[in-house]
Write an enzyme that holds these catalytic residues in place. Sequence first.
Site, short mmCIF file in Angstrom:
data_model
loop_
_atom_site.label_atom_id
_atom_site.label_comp_id
_atom_site.label_asym_id
_atom_site.label_seq_id
_atom_site.Cartn_x
_atom_site.Cartn_y
_atom_site.Cartn_z
N ASP A 66 16.39 48.43 -26.20
CA ASP A 66 17.23 49.24 -27.06
C ASP A 66 17.95 50.31 -26.24
O ASP A 66 17.32 51.19 -25.65
CB ASP A 66 16.34 49.89 -28.12
CG ASP A 66 17.16 50.50 -29.23
OD1 ASP A 66 17.78 49.73 -29.97
OD2 ASP A 66 17.20 51.73 -29.34
N THR A 99 24.08 50.17 -29.75
CA THR A 99 23.94 51.33 -28.86
C THR A 99 24.23 50.97 -27.40
O THR A 99 24.78 51.77 -26.66
CB THR A 99 22.54 51.94 -28.96
OG1 THR A 99 21.57 50.94 -28.71
CG2 THR A 99 22.30 52.52 -30.33
N THR A 100 23.84 49.76 -26.99
CA THR A 100 24.13 49.37 -25.61
C THR A 100 25.64 49.18 -25.45
O THR A 100 26.25 49.64 -24.49
CB THR A 100 23.40 48.05 -25.27
OG1 THR A 100 22.03 48.19 -25.63
CG2 THR A 100 23.51 47.74 -23.79
N ASP A 398 16.95 48.86 -36.27
CA ASP A 398 18.30 48.36 -35.97
C ASP A 398 18.81 47.47 -37.10
O ASP A 398 19.96 47.59 -37.54
CB ASP A 398 18.31 47.50 -34.69
CG ASP A 398 18.38 48.36 -33.42
OD1 ASP A 398 18.22 49.58 -33.53
OD2 ASP A 398 18.59 47.78 -32.34
P1 ADP Z 1 23.59 46.52 -28.76
O1 ADP Z 1 22.60 47.60 -28.44
O2 ADP Z 1 24.96 46.91 -28.31
O3 ADP Z 1 23.54 46.06 -30.16
P2 ADP Z 1 22.45 43.98 -28.09
O4 ADP Z 1 21.52 43.77 -26.96
O5 ADP Z 1 21.93 43.92 -29.46
O6 ADP Z 1 23.19 45.34 -27.81
O7 ADP Z 1 23.62 42.89 -27.91
C1 ADP Z 1 24.68 42.82 -28.81
C2 ADP Z 1 25.72 41.86 -28.29
O8 ADP Z 1 25.16 40.55 -28.14
C3 ADP Z 1 26.85 41.74 -29.29
O9 ADP Z 1 28.08 41.74 -28.61
C4 ADP Z 1 26.59 40.39 -29.94
O10 ADP Z 1 27.76 39.77 -30.43
C5 ADP Z 1 25.98 39.61 -28.82
N1 ADP Z 1 25.15 38.50 -29.31
C6 ADP Z 1 24.06 38.58 -30.07
N2 ADP Z 1 23.56 37.35 -30.35
C7 ADP Z 1 24.36 36.47 -29.74
C8 ADP Z 1 24.39 35.04 -29.63
N3 ADP Z 1 23.47 34.29 -30.22
N4 ADP Z 1 25.38 34.48 -28.91
C9 ADP Z 1 26.29 35.25 -28.31
N5 ADP Z 1 26.33 36.58 -28.37
C10 ADP Z 1 25.38 37.20 -29.07
MG MG Z 2 22.04 45.08 -31.18
#
Ligand code: ADP
Ligand code: MG
Length: 556
Positions: A66, A99-100, A398
């Site tokens: 996170d 958040t990332t 989240d």
């Molecule tokens: P954040 O803290 O920004 O939410 P995450 O680690 O949750 O970071 O990653 C979010 C990113 O990963 C988003 O851009 C989302 O579209 C992408 N994402 C999540 N699941 C998938 C998937 N199955 N295939 C491709 N991209 C994905």
């Molecule tokens: Mg996320």
Amino acid sequence: MAENNLNGQQVYLLPEGASRLLGRDAQRTNIAVAVAVASAVRTTLGPKGMDKMMVSDLGDVIITNDGATILQEMNVEHPVAKIMVNIAKTQDKEVGDGTTSVVILAGELLKGAGDLLEQGIHPTTIIKGYKMAARKASDVLGDYARKVGVDDESTLEKIAMVSMGSKNVGDDSTKLELGKMVIRAVKQVMEKDASGKTVIDHDFIKVEKKAGGSVADTQFINGVLIDKEVTHPGMPRSAANARIALLDVALEIEKTETDARIEITSPEQMQAFLQQEEHTLKEMAEKIKKSGANVVFTQKGIDDVAQHFLAKQGVMAVRRVKKSDMEKLSRATNAKVVTSLDDLSPSDLGNAGLVEERKISGEQMVFVEKCKNPKSVTIFVRGSTEQVVDEVERSVTDVIGAISSVVADGKYVIGGGSVEIDAANRLRSYSGDVGGREQLAIQRFADALEAIPKTLSDSAGMDAIDTLVQLRNKHKAKGGDVYGVDIFGNAVGNMEKAGVFEPLKVKTQAIYSASEAAEIILRIDDIISSKGKGSGAGGAGGGMPPGGMGGMGESD
Ligand code: ADP
Ligand code: MG
């Protein structure tokens, strides 16, 4: 160094040992710090993102993916790093997810700004271009977004799954169960405000956790779980069809003031005095019983003697309940919190299908459940270790954020980098309409958005340049295409088919927060550091006046 010449006389502005960075040096330093912070979280993005293990001074271990948590635990010192941490926090607070992404985006915006500064473009031009780009990007996203209703379970489940995608909290079926619980919780607590707008107060979705069992044991409670025990061994442990009194009253004899001393001169007087006290406590228990309550929660204490009388009356009681839990109980059971026992009437009582004390991993907890249409519910997180339950808790939080924002707003976008590529394409064509030097900033903004698909493709081990070229070609100029990084197929793919859906608000909030942070940082052209003599202002300890650059979320 900080000295001015006034009529031939030297004027020292800063104390000895203070250091100062001016103009381009200040900007370079700040940009480098922001980029460093962004690269610290970059590898955690997306479902193939890695986790980080954080060890505190005291040896506490946190394993997480996170962004907000990682930055918070890093305890960064540099004021610019703090601004970056704050945008992750703001994102977390406002929408609960992304958040990332917001930190990566801010880092890229500043990196792009750095290049433009080197080319001699003035910061105010860059800021103006970024502002225009942020506004345009938000419009484009609005166009791109699709509608979703609160009863469209299948879409909501996909959004929940994507939000949990990168978190190491169990297999897909466990994640789906968690997602379903959150959807149920959000639907249960949501309300319409006076203007008919849907509002969801996260406070009334309680996430309680206890290590033990497995993540699959996580449960939805149609009511409130209180991490307290029933006060007296003689009280019932379980009450079906409970009639619940909520008190903000101490069931105790008020201590006499120090100056109001009572002279007791004989054993008889002592006896009478104690009897009087006992009588008062007994009356309290009787007043509760008379109201019809068989369960009592009080924010204050309960005297041993009062406990005894309550037990004799068959009333279950829990004391020293947190104020926030009292509010939740009130919303779940429809009971009113009463501040004087004399006011307690049957109409103040609330209801629950079952109130029961259960032993969970060696500790007693009180379940107030089977409530009828409660406006406050609980997700009770379980998992093998503290680290696991903590990460599940963060993930569930989240998802609560993601589902609440999508339910309130009714709109979602296609993720996997697809929405970012789309917006970047359209920003580039918009930059041509704008012209001037601002167009260069708008193009950098587009590049920054593409950092999301780029990072996702890195994490999948794909060639980032190839991926971007392919994606740019697949997305037509008019916008609305759905190609992104198919992380599991290691290829460019259709993200709509893959079901990678995300709330629109998570994306728009990230764009606004990131560009505001970039603006704040770009405006700084003077870093004065009065602490840490000798260490340059760019050093990790370079102290700015506290709060000197706070004010995230407000722009001029
Ligand atoms: P954040 O803290 O920004 O939410 P995450 O680690 O949750 O970071 O990653 C979010 C990113 O990963 C988003 O851009 C989302 O579209 C992408 N994402 C999540 N699941 C998938 C998937 N199955 N295939 C491709 N991209 C994905
Ligand atoms: Mg996320």
